[in-house]
Design a protein around this motif. Structure first.
Motif, short mmCIF file in Angstrom:
data_model
loop_
_atom_site.label_atom_id
_atom_site.label_comp_id
_atom_site.label_asym_id
_atom_site.label_seq_id
_atom_site.Cartn_x
_atom_site.Cartn_y
_atom_site.Cartn_z
N HIS A 168 59.33 4.08 75.71
CA HIS A 168 60.58 3.91 74.96
C HIS A 168 60.76 5.09 74.00
N PRO A 169 61.97 5.67 73.94
CA PRO A 169 62.16 6.83 73.04
C PRO A 169 61.83 6.54 71.58
N LEU A 170 62.05 5.29 71.14
CA LEU A 170 61.75 4.98 69.74
C LEU A 170 60.25 4.86 69.50
N PHE A 171 59.51 4.43 70.52
CA PHE A 171 58.05 4.45 70.41
C PHE A 171 57.59 5.91 70.24
N LYS A 172 58.12 6.78 71.08
CA LYS A 172 57.73 8.20 71.03
C LYS A 172 58.09 8.82 69.67
N LEU A 173 59.23 8.39 69.12
CA LEU A 173 59.67 8.92 67.82
C LEU A 173 58.77 8.43 66.69
N LEU A 174 58.37 7.14 66.76
CA LEU A 174 57.65 6.53 65.64
C LEU A 174 56.13 6.67 65.70
N VAL A 175 55.58 6.78 66.89
CA VAL A 175 54.11 6.69 67.01
C VAL A 175 53.35 7.74 66.18
N PRO A 176 53.87 8.98 66.00
CA PRO A 176 53.14 9.92 65.14
C PRO A 176 53.05 9.44 63.68
N HIS A 177 53.99 8.58 63.29
CA HIS A 177 54.04 8.10 61.90
C HIS A 177 53.24 6.80 61.70
N MET A 178 52.56 6.37 62.75
CA MET A 178 51.73 5.17 62.68
C MET A 178 50.24 5.52 62.87
N ARG A 179 49.94 6.81 62.97
CA ARG A 179 48.60 7.28 63.28
C ARG A 179 47.60 6.83 62.21
N PHE A 180 46.58 6.11 62.63
CA PHE A 180 45.45 5.66 61.78
C PHE A 180 45.80 4.59 60.74
N THR A 181 47.07 4.15 60.68
CA THR A 181 47.46 3.23 59.59
C THR A 181 46.73 1.89 59.69
N ILE A 182 46.68 1.31 60.88
CA ILE A 182 46.01 0.02 61.02
C ILE A 182 44.51 0.19 60.71
N ALA A 183 43.95 1.32 61.12
CA ALA A 183 42.52 1.58 60.87
C ALA A 183 42.23 1.71 59.37
N ILE A 184 43.06 2.49 58.67
CA ILE A 184 42.79 2.72 57.24
C ILE A 184 42.99 1.42 56.45
N ASN A 185 43.96 0.60 56.86
CA ASN A 185 44.18 -0.67 56.16
C ASN A 185 43.06 -1.66 56.43
N THR A 186 42.51 -1.63 57.64
CA THR A 186 41.37 -2.49 57.96
C THR A 186 40.19 -2.09 57.07
N LYS A 187 40.00 -0.79 56.92
CA LYS A 187 38.92 -0.29 56.05
C LYS A 187 39.14 -0.73 54.60
N ALA A 188 40.41 -0.69 54.15
CA ALA A 188 40.73 -1.11 52.78
C ALA A 188 40.41 -2.58 52.58
N ARG A 189 40.72 -3.40 53.59
CA ARG A 189 40.43 -4.83 53.47
C ARG A 189 38.92 -5.10 53.48
N GLU A 190 38.17 -4.21 54.11
CA GLU A 190 36.71 -4.40 54.18
C GLU A 190 35.99 -3.86 52.95
N GLN A 191 36.58 -2.83 52.28
CA GLN A 191 35.84 -2.15 51.20
C GLN A 191 36.51 -2.15 49.83
N LEU A 192 37.85 -2.21 49.82
CA LEU A 192 38.55 -2.04 48.54
C LEU A 192 39.05 -3.35 47.95
N ILE A 193 39.84 -4.10 48.73
CA ILE A 193 40.54 -5.25 48.15
C ILE A 193 39.86 -6.57 48.51
N CYS A 194 38.69 -6.48 49.14
CA CYS A 194 37.95 -7.69 49.53
C CYS A 194 37.12 -8.21 48.35
N GLU A 195 36.50 -9.37 48.55
CA GLU A 195 35.57 -9.89 47.56
C GLU A 195 34.40 -8.92 47.42
N CYS A 196 34.03 -8.61 46.17
CA CYS A 196 32.96 -7.65 45.86
C CYS A 196 33.32 -6.21 46.26
#
Length: 451
Positions: A168-196
């Motif tokens: 889909h052309p919109l996937f192609k347009l948007l995918v560079p702007h989604m690079r690593f976002t889910i990964a970095i947020n998963t890391k944040a939930r594991e290390q930054l905003i989690c308990e301890c």
């Protein structure tokens, strides 16, 4: 470190620091901040009353009401931590500089909640400003940075991967702007905003306060508040003549317009009419996914359930790309610059806000500031968050050639040319500045939320 005590530097940060999103023009002094002319007369420079200064648009306000009622961190029984919900009144002086003229550290006026003034004892005024800076840090980290860039970008990412096929052309347009976002947020939930995690270790909003803040801030997370020019206008901060030194606004609007122009060019290649937009079931599923799951179907969020025109689609995609790239860069990469000097952005306070004037000493200020351990955790965090990736891809860089069509490649060349012009204009302006502003220079805006 040399200038943090100065009123000018304090005011400047509301425009061009790492949280330049809270200041708004004051159209009426709120009842909960009973400032009188007598209090601020010595700060006003135009021989006008406070009311006249308000009418002329020279008074600004920053209100940390969101922090009212949020629980302070109780995870360490050895250290009691404190939060405040200040209101800060600012004034545009004859040099067009924004300076503070009154600070109240709580939301409810009363004898034990005095209004601190620049004419007060030096340490009274300094501690009041430190409390505002600490409150600003909390709102910045949890709302401006975490909620309004990281978490929102994740909503866009997940909806894109769920609803738009890779061809889909919109996937192609948007995918560079989604690079690593889910990964970095998963890391944040594991290390930054989690308990301890880091928030619990170093911040007064740890231990659950940060979650309360995100939940409270959701009511202000509206579609229009993510439309950059609209949000600036809604705060009364759009006039370059009135507020000439607001570089976050000036550079942000240039980048917004460059992105929007590029998006419009791409849309017109694939959607020859509004009808084609309406009939694109994958696009409509993407928009609905964001509304239903990301915004929980809350009508007041203003997020559309469907998109019917090319014009609206261009705006919608600009919101997504701007939020994941420029907005994140504008509020993220200045953190080490502005927050590494602890008194300018204390992550926690160890003494309650002062309830009377004339009692504050330098010893009390030192005791209020974070201890060495928490300061070190904080320093490490703001340093790490301010680093670019080794393989960073900046706005306009598309090495993974998702598009093969010639018209899109031409649109990308035009986009890069526009961005280069913005880079050059910002570099030229910064030559004249003792304190350059470069967070929204396109060559420093990564394509996605990746750190």
């Amino acid at each position: 470190m040399q200038h943090w005590k100065e009123d000018f530097m304090f005011g400047y940060q509301f425009l061009n620091g790492c949280n330049p999103v809270l200041i708004r023009r004051c159209t009426e002094i709120p009842k909960k901040l009973p400032v009188t002319m007598d209090m601020v007369e010595c700060s006003l420079e135009r021989n006008l009353t406070l009311e006249e200064e308000v009418k002329q648009g020279n008074i600004f306000i920053v209100d940390y009401e969101l922090l009212d009622g949020v629980d302070a961190n109780k995870t360490d029984p050895c250290t009691i931590q404190y939060l405040a919900a200040p209101i800060c009144l600012l004034y545009k002086n004859l040099e067009n500089k924004i300076v503070p003229i009154a600070i109240q550290l709580g939301q409810k006026p009363g004898p034990d909640n005095p209004i601190f003034l620049p004419s007060d004892a030096t340490y009274d005024w300094l501690l009041a400003k430190i409390w505002v800076r600490s409150s600003d840090f909390h709102i910045h980290q949890t709302v401006t940075h975490l909620l309004r860039t990281h978490l929102v970008s994740e909503v866009f990412s997940i909806a894109m991967f769920r609803q738009l096929p890779a061809v889909h052309p919109l996937f192609k347009l948007l995918v560079p702007h989604m690079r690593f976002t889910i990964a970095i947020n998963t890391k944040a939930r594991e290390q930054l905003i989690c308990e301890c995690g880091l928030f619990d270790k170093a911040n007064a909003t740890g231990g659950g306060g940060h979650v309360q803040m995100v939940q409270k801030a959701m009511k202000d997370l509206t579609y229009s508040s993510l439309c950059f020019p609209e949000e600036i206008k809604a705060k009364g901060m759009d006039s370059k003549e009135d507020i000439p030194y607001y570089y976050y606004r000036d550079d942000g609007i240039k980048v917004w317009e460059a992105i929007k122009s590029f998006v419009e060019n791409v849309i017109h290649i694939y959607y020859e009419s509004d009808e084609v937009v309406c009939e694109d079931v994958e696009l409509q599923a993407f928009v609905k996914d964001i509304y239903v799951y990301g915004m929980r179907g809350v009508k007041s969020s203003g997020f559309p359930k469907m998109i019917r025109t090319r014009e609206k689609l261009a705006e919608y995609l600009t919101v997504i790309i701007f939020t994941t790239s420029a907005q994140h860069a504008g509020v993220n990469f200045g953190q080490y610059d502005w927050c590494s000097w602890i008194p300018n952005a204390p992550p926690t306070m160890r003494c309650p806000p002062p309830t009377e004037k004339g009692t504050v000493t330098i010893e009390q200020i030192v005791e209020s500031l974070p201890d060495r351990g928490r300061s070190c955790w904080h320093l490490g965090a703001v340093w790490a968050l301010s680093q670019f990736q080794d393989s960073e891809l900046f706005l306009g860089m598309y090495p993974d050639e998702h598009f093969v069509e010639k018209p899109v490649k031409e649109a990308m060349v035009k986009f890069r040319k526009n961005l280069d012009e913005i880079v050059n204009a910002i570099a030229e302006r910064n030559k004249q500045k003792k304190l350059p502003y470069y967070y929204l220079s396109p060559d420093r805006i990564p394509n996605s939320v990746a750190v």
